[in-house]
Enzyme design. Structure first.
Site, PDB file in Angstrom:
ATOM      1  N   ALA A   1       0.922  -1.150  -0.435  1.00  0.00           N
ATOM      2  CA  ALA A   1      -0.145   0.042   0.216  1.00  0.00           C
ATOM      3  C   ALA A   1       0.937   0.878  -0.333  1.00  0.00           C
ATOM      4  CB  ALA A   1      -0.853   0.058   1.298  1.00  0.00           C
TER       5      ALA A   1
ATOM      6  N   GLY B   1       0.347  -5.209   0.944  1.00  0.00           N
ATOM      7  CA  GLY B   1      -0.818  -5.288  -0.198  1.00  0.00           C
ATOM      8  C   GLY B   1      -0.246  -5.426  -2.206  1.00  0.00           C
TER       9      GLY B   1
ATOM     10  N   GLU C   1      -0.451  -9.147  -1.633  1.00  0.00           N
ATOM     11  CA  GLU C   1      -2.121  -9.561  -0.996  1.00  0.00           C
ATOM     12  C   GLU C   1      -2.589  -9.795  -2.694  1.00  0.00           C
ATOM     13  OE1 GLU C   1      -2.398  -6.636   1.519  1.00  0.00           O
ATOM     14  OE2 GLU C   1      -3.171  -8.137   3.058  1.00  0.00           O
TER      15      GLU C   1
ATOM     16  N   GLU D   1       3.919  -6.255   6.983  1.00  0.00           N
ATOM     17  CA  GLU D   1       2.968  -5.158   7.144  1.00  0.00           C
ATOM     18  C   GLU D   1       3.105  -4.267   9.179  1.00  0.00           C
ATOM     19  OE1 GLU D   1       1.712  -7.364   5.679  1.00  0.00           O
ATOM     20  OE2 GLU D   1       0.526  -6.101   3.984  1.00  0.00           O
TER      21      GLU D   1
HETATM   22  C1  3H9 Z   1       0.595  -2.061   3.214  1.00  0.00           C
HETATM   23  O1  3H9 Z   1       0.823  -3.306   2.208  1.00  0.00           O
HETATM   24  C2  3H9 Z   1      -0.512  -2.480   4.510  1.00  0.00           C
HETATM   25  C3  3H9 Z   1      -2.280  -3.714   3.217  1.00  0.00           C
HETATM   26  O2  3H9 Z   1      -1.719  -4.690   3.793  1.00  0.00           O
HETATM   27  C4  3H9 Z   1      -2.990  -3.252   4.219  1.00  0.00           C
HETATM   28  C5  3H9 Z   1      -3.933  -1.700   2.977  1.00  0.00           C
HETATM   29  C6  3H9 Z   1      -5.422  -2.492   2.112  1.00  0.00           C
HETATM   30  N1  3H9 Z   1       4.001   3.473   0.341  1.00  0.00           N
HETATM   31  O3  3H9 Z   1      13.670   1.563   0.715  1.00  0.00           O
HETATM   32  P1  3H9 Z   1      14.094   2.287  -0.419  1.00  0.00           P
HETATM   33  C7  3H9 Z   1       9.268   4.979  -0.719  1.00  0.00           C
HETATM   34  S1  3H9 Z   1       1.315  -1.596   4.344  1.00  0.00           S
HETATM   35  C8  3H9 Z   1       5.112   4.744   0.290  1.00  0.00           C
HETATM   36  O4  3H9 Z   1      15.097   3.380  -0.147  1.00  0.00           O
HETATM   37  P2  3H9 Z   1      14.614  -0.034  -1.296  1.00  0.00           P
HETATM   38  C9  3H9 Z   1      10.895   5.077   0.418  1.00  0.00           C
HETATM   39  O5  3H9 Z   1       9.711   6.209   0.831  1.00  0.00           O
HETATM   40  C10 3H9 Z   1       2.940  -1.846   3.212  1.00  0.00           C
HETATM   41  N2  3H9 Z   1       6.499   4.598  -0.064  1.00  0.00           N
HETATM   42  O6  3H9 Z   1      14.420   1.106  -1.343  1.00  0.00           O
HETATM   43  C11 3H9 Z   1      11.616   5.804  -0.681  1.00  0.00           C
HETATM   44  O7  3H9 Z   1      11.170   7.029  -1.187  1.00  0.00           O
HETATM   45  P3  3H9 Z   1      12.667   7.892  -1.427  1.00  0.00           P
HETATM   46  C12 3H9 Z   1       3.532  -3.238   3.321  1.00  0.00           C
HETATM   47  C13 3H9 Z   1       7.445   3.404  -0.309  1.00  0.00           C
HETATM   48  O8  3H9 Z   1      14.685  -0.409  -3.104  1.00  0.00           O
HETATM   49  C14 3H9 Z   1      11.442   4.850  -2.225  1.00  0.00           C
HETATM   50  O9  3H9 Z   1      10.409   4.787  -2.253  1.00  0.00           O
HETATM   51  N3  3H9 Z   1       4.946  -2.559   2.171  1.00  0.00           N
HETATM   52  C15 3H9 Z   1       6.848   2.231  -0.408  1.00  0.00           C
HETATM   53  O10 3H9 Z   1      15.748  -0.172  -0.502  1.00  0.00           O
HETATM   54  C16 3H9 Z   1      12.595   3.616  -2.799  1.00  0.00           C
HETATM   55  O11 3H9 Z   1      12.503   3.349  -0.933  1.00  0.00           O
HETATM   56  C17 3H9 Z   1       6.155  -2.481   2.932  1.00  0.00           C
HETATM   57  O12 3H9 Z   1       5.986  -2.201   3.963  1.00  0.00           O
HETATM   58  C18 3H9 Z   1       5.518   2.277   0.520  1.00  0.00           C
HETATM   59  N4  3H9 Z   1       4.570   0.984   0.597  1.00  0.00           N
HETATM   60  O13 3H9 Z   1      13.581  -0.974  -0.501  1.00  0.00           O
HETATM   61  C19 3H9 Z   1       7.686  -2.277   2.025  1.00  0.00           C
HETATM   62  N5  3H9 Z   1       7.723   1.703  -0.246  1.00  0.00           N
HETATM   63  O14 3H9 Z   1      13.015   8.230  -2.303  1.00  0.00           O
HETATM   64  C20 3H9 Z   1       8.030  -1.257   2.216  1.00  0.00           C
HETATM   65  C21 3H9 Z   1       8.726   2.446  -0.306  1.00  0.00           C
HETATM   66  O15 3H9 Z   1      12.246   9.627  -1.314  1.00  0.00           O
HETATM   67  N6  3H9 Z   1       8.721  -0.686   1.476  1.00  0.00           N
HETATM   68  N7  3H9 Z   1       8.468   4.430  -0.822  1.00  0.00           N
HETATM   69  O16 3H9 Z   1      13.200   8.566   0.054  1.00  0.00           O
HETATM   70  C22 3H9 Z   1      10.734  -1.303   1.601  1.00  0.00           C
HETATM   71  O17 3H9 Z   1      10.167  -2.492   2.022  1.00  0.00           O
HETATM   72  C23 3H9 Z   1      11.514  -1.136   0.547  1.00  0.00           C
HETATM   73  O18 3H9 Z   1      11.456   0.157   0.449  1.00  0.00           O
HETATM   74  C24 3H9 Z   1      11.450  -1.742  -0.859  1.00  0.00           C
HETATM   75  C25 3H9 Z   1      12.411  -0.513  -1.543  1.00  0.00           C
HETATM   76  C26 3H9 Z   1      12.470  -3.198  -0.322  1.00  0.00           C
HETATM   77  C27 3H9 Z   1      10.690  -1.857  -0.861  1.00  0.00           C
END
Ligand code: 3H9
Length: 692
Positions: free
Chosen positions: A66, A105, A108, A128
């Site tokens: 999400a 998400g 999902e 999450e």
């Molecule tokens: C969810 O999904 C809830 C659902 O179950 C239900 C919904 C109804 N959203 O980490 P990075 C941005 S909860 C917005 O440096 P990497 C991040 O801020 C979510 N922004 O890259 C950064 O911005 P900036 C569950 C996001 O390659 C840029 O992307 N998912 C999100 O080292 C690059 O990120 C998670 O918890 C997001 N979801 O790692 C996954 N994700 O460049 C969270 C990232 O401006 N994300 N950004 O600083 C991660 O674990 C890592 O970002 C990922 C990439 C592994 C994907």
């Protein structure tokens, strides 16, 4: 190719429709993405030439979850559950084609597709809990139906993603695709599904994998018990366990409704807000306004470390782990041999635990050179000193280095307190001098305070920040001041903890309150671990502090079996009657009338002066943002992530409340509690540190 909207394309490849999402950086499920998927699927379904649909992403990853930045804002557009219903109920098979990370998400969404294919390098997971949440779009109900209750508990409660091969074995995905032909393979897979008249498989309809756990409440109870200590203080994980138990025992729709209810309650909780703050703060910390991302950096291919003690050895290991050769210098052969031996034994112990192979140990040791002469550092790109913490010694080392080391090299000090500008001034290259403050144990703790001197050049700062990431640390830029950010704030807490013990509390009261707050240990347990005799000597000891008195009694901490606590042979701590008496005697000698002190007072007196000091640090520009201070405390001192760090915690309490308590303490206990001007301003304007 048809553009569905700004972030979604639809391509028709013969009888297969390909819906491609392109929403950098991570294809998070923002309103536009949800809308794009929904419309893309609808158009593909309406097209009579299409018999199957592939959902794929452009860029570096499949949907990573999400859009976290939308949480806390009013809901807009189509919801994720609505999008999911459209996919799951589609009358043509929908295949998710996964590369990068399918998280939260994102996974999902893949789980409502009828089939899933992934490249071997892909990872899938439900992280999450790390945001103080549980999966909120069916993850807790569908994943157990594919992998069984136990595996689902493990994946959802740890939040750690698994690789594609493991996902195939566990049943999360149906097939692996060759690394570089995901799209083509997914289309071919879709055609096979159609040709073989495979069913429109809905995960929700399966129960073969969950049946074994049905009615087995003992399984869940045992899981809760086994993990209670590990997740102490966190709220979300218990809800996640409940949700998986629901998946096993309740009809699908009821399980979904309960999951949604818990997700929404958690999403608006203080813990989730705090953990979201930490997620963004840990990424923002890398952004330095006057050192933009395109600042040229210095190539670091070799590192010198001066001092092979605990700190120097730990520092060296970080670079060896990253494949960077290290030359480590000591004064005497014996000390050098001891230091090298400790590094080897550390690696061997990791290998014995199965977290490294014997070849890995040799590879790292092969990158390490010991030397007894500074000349061995002449060609290093970066030299970090970890010698005795006095200005004279540091100046001596930097003077010598400056004369020997090649012109472009970076000279770094691991000092915890000393003035980097003064150290830099001894050299002819103050622009190349920087503080790199590692936290003990240096090969474990994630924090690296990068201390910017008055003259430190921008390329040196850019290099230090990049290097932190390369060695797996969180680098935080801080300014020159006594103790920098972390230890400067710690000093506030230490002072109050010591005062509280003289005024009426016992060390174990203070420790208990701070431990219950969520810190790994309180200040007195920490002193016992570090040793009470740091900087103490019998010759100069005058029974003038409690620490001195305990050292004189040979209670010098865990290593002597006694400190503030008594320790048994398993190092389990017990309150000590001897210490209790020493405290009462010392307080009486100081003319202090002891009084009862509440837990509430202990907490506020230990934490609020830290928040106040954080405010001063911000006023003085010694940290760039409140979130940077939080990042320091979470990664360097084990501050509980679910409170968001000291400054976010201050925001949760409210500036006006912190200020009122500080003023009350100031009136009762004096100038240690003088409020920072910034705290006064925030309270007056009803603002938060996060608003700055
Ligand atoms: C969810 O999904 C809830 C659902 O179950 C239900 C919904 C109804 N959203 O980490 P990075 C941005 S909860 C917005 O440096 P990497 C991040 O801020 C979510 N922004 O890259 C950064 O911005 P900036 C569950 C996001 O390659 C840029 O992307 N998912 C999100 O080292 C690059 O990120 C998670 O918890 C997001 N979801 O790692 C996954 N994700 O460049 C969270 C990232 O401006 N994300 N950004 O600083 C991660 O674990 C890592 O970002 C990922 C990439 C592994 C994907």
């Amino acid at each position: 190719m048809t553009a569905i909207n700004a972030v979604t394309d639809l391509t028709i490849d013969g009888d297969v429709a390909v819906v491609t999402l392109n929403h950098p950086p991570v294809n998070a499920l923002s309103q536009a993405v949800r809308d794009g998927i929904h419309q893309g699927i609808a158009q593909a379904l309406a097209n009579p030439a299409v018999s199957a649909i592939v959902l794929i992403c452009a860029g570096r990853t499949f949907i990573a979850g999400a859009d976290i930045s939308e949480f806390g804002k009013p809901p807009a557009g189509i919801t994720l559950p609505e999008v999911h219903a459209a996919i799951e109920n589609a009358t043509k098979p929908v295949i998710a084609a996964i590369h990068g990370t399918a998280l939260g998400g994102g996974l999902e969404t893949a789980l409502v597709c009828h089939y899933r294919v992934a490249v071997p390098s892909a990872k899938v997971g439900l992280p999450e809990v790390k945001l103080g949440l549980i999966p909120g779009a069916g993850g807790t109900q569908r994943l157990p139906r594919l992998v069984g209750a136990e595996k689902a508990l493990d994946m959802i409660v740890t939040g750690v993603p698994i690789g594609a091969k493991a996902a195939l074995e566990a049943g999360v995905i149906d097939e692996l695709a060759p690394e570089h032909s995901l799209r083509g393979h997914a289309i071919a897979f879709a055609r096979r599904v159609v040709a073989e008249k495979r069913p429109l498989a809905k995960v929700r309809d399966r129960d073969d994998r969950i049946l074994p756990a049905r009615g087995n409440s003992a399984l869940f109870e045992a899981f809760r018990k086994a993990n209670a200590k590990k997740y102490r203080g966190f709220e979300a994980w218990l809800k996640a366990v409940q949700a998986v138990e629901n998946a096993v025992n309740l009809p699908f729709d009821e399980g979904m409704a309960r999951e949604r209810e818990m997700f929404l309650a958690l999403r608006d909780s203080t813990q989730a807000k705090a953990q979201r703050h930490v997620f963004f703060a840990e990424r923002e910390v890398a952004k330095i306004p006057d050192v933009p991302a395109d600042t040229p950096s210095i190539v670091v291919n070799s590192v010198g470390v001066i001092g092979a003690g605990t700190m120097g050895g730990g520092i060296a290991m970080n670079f060896l782990n990253a494949g960077i050769p290290v030359t480590i210098v000591e004064m005497k052969q014996e000390a050098l041999d001891r230091g090298l031996g400790v590094i080897r034994r550390n690696y061997e112990s990791t290998a014995r635990k199965g977290r490294m192979t014997a070849a890995d140990v040799e590879k790292r040791m092969g990158l390490l050179t010991g030397a007894l002469d500074f000349n061995a550092l002449a060609n290093c790109d970066l030299i970090i000193e970890a010698v005795f913490e006095t200005m004279e010694v540091k100046k001596d080392v930097f003077g010598k280095l400056d004369a020997i080391v090649k012109p472009g090299a970076i000279l770094a000090s691991n000092t915890s307190y000393l003035n980097i500008d003064e150290i830099a001034a001894i050299t002819r290259r103050p622009q190349q001098v920087v503080g790199l403050h590692f936290f003990s144990p240096a090969n474990v703790m994630k924090l690296l305070e990068i201390v910017r001197g008055e003259k430190t050049s921008k390329p040196v700062i850019a290099t230090a920040m990049q290097l932190a990431r390369r060695i797996g640390k969180v680098g935080v830029l801080v300014g020159v001041c006594y103790g920098f950010v972390g230890n400067r704030m710690l000093a506030q807490r230490q002072r109050e903890a010591t005062k509280l013990v003289l005024e009426g509390a016992m060390p174990w009261d203070v420790d208990r309150v701070l431990h219950d707050f969520g810190l790994p240990m309180g200040p007195f347990a920490m002193s016992d671990l570090a040793g009470l005799d740091l900087g103490w000597s019998r010759e100069t000891s005058k029974s003038s502090t409690l620490k001195e008195i305990l050292c004189e009694m040979d209670r010098r901490g865990q290593k002597t079996g006694a400190g503030f606590y008594d320790y048994d042979e398993n190092r389990a701590a017990k309150p000590s009657p001897v210490v209790e008496k020493a405290i009462l005697d010392f307080a009486a000698k100081q003319g202090i009338t002891r009084r009862a002190i509440t837990d509430d007072e202990i907490l506020k007196r230990c934490l609020y002066p830290m928040i106040n000091e954080g405010a001063k640090i911000l006023e003085e520009g010694k940290a760039l943002r409140a979130g940077d201070i939080d990042t320091v405390w979470i990664n360097g001192y084990g501050w509980p992530v679910y409170t968001g760090g000291p400054m976010f915690y201050g925001d949760t309490v409210g500036a006006a409340n912190v200020l009122a308590a500080m003023k009350d303490f100031e009136a009762r206990f004096g100038a240690d509690f003088k409020p920072a001007a910034l705290l006064e301003r925030l309270a007056a304007e009803n603002k938060r540190f996060a608003d700055l």
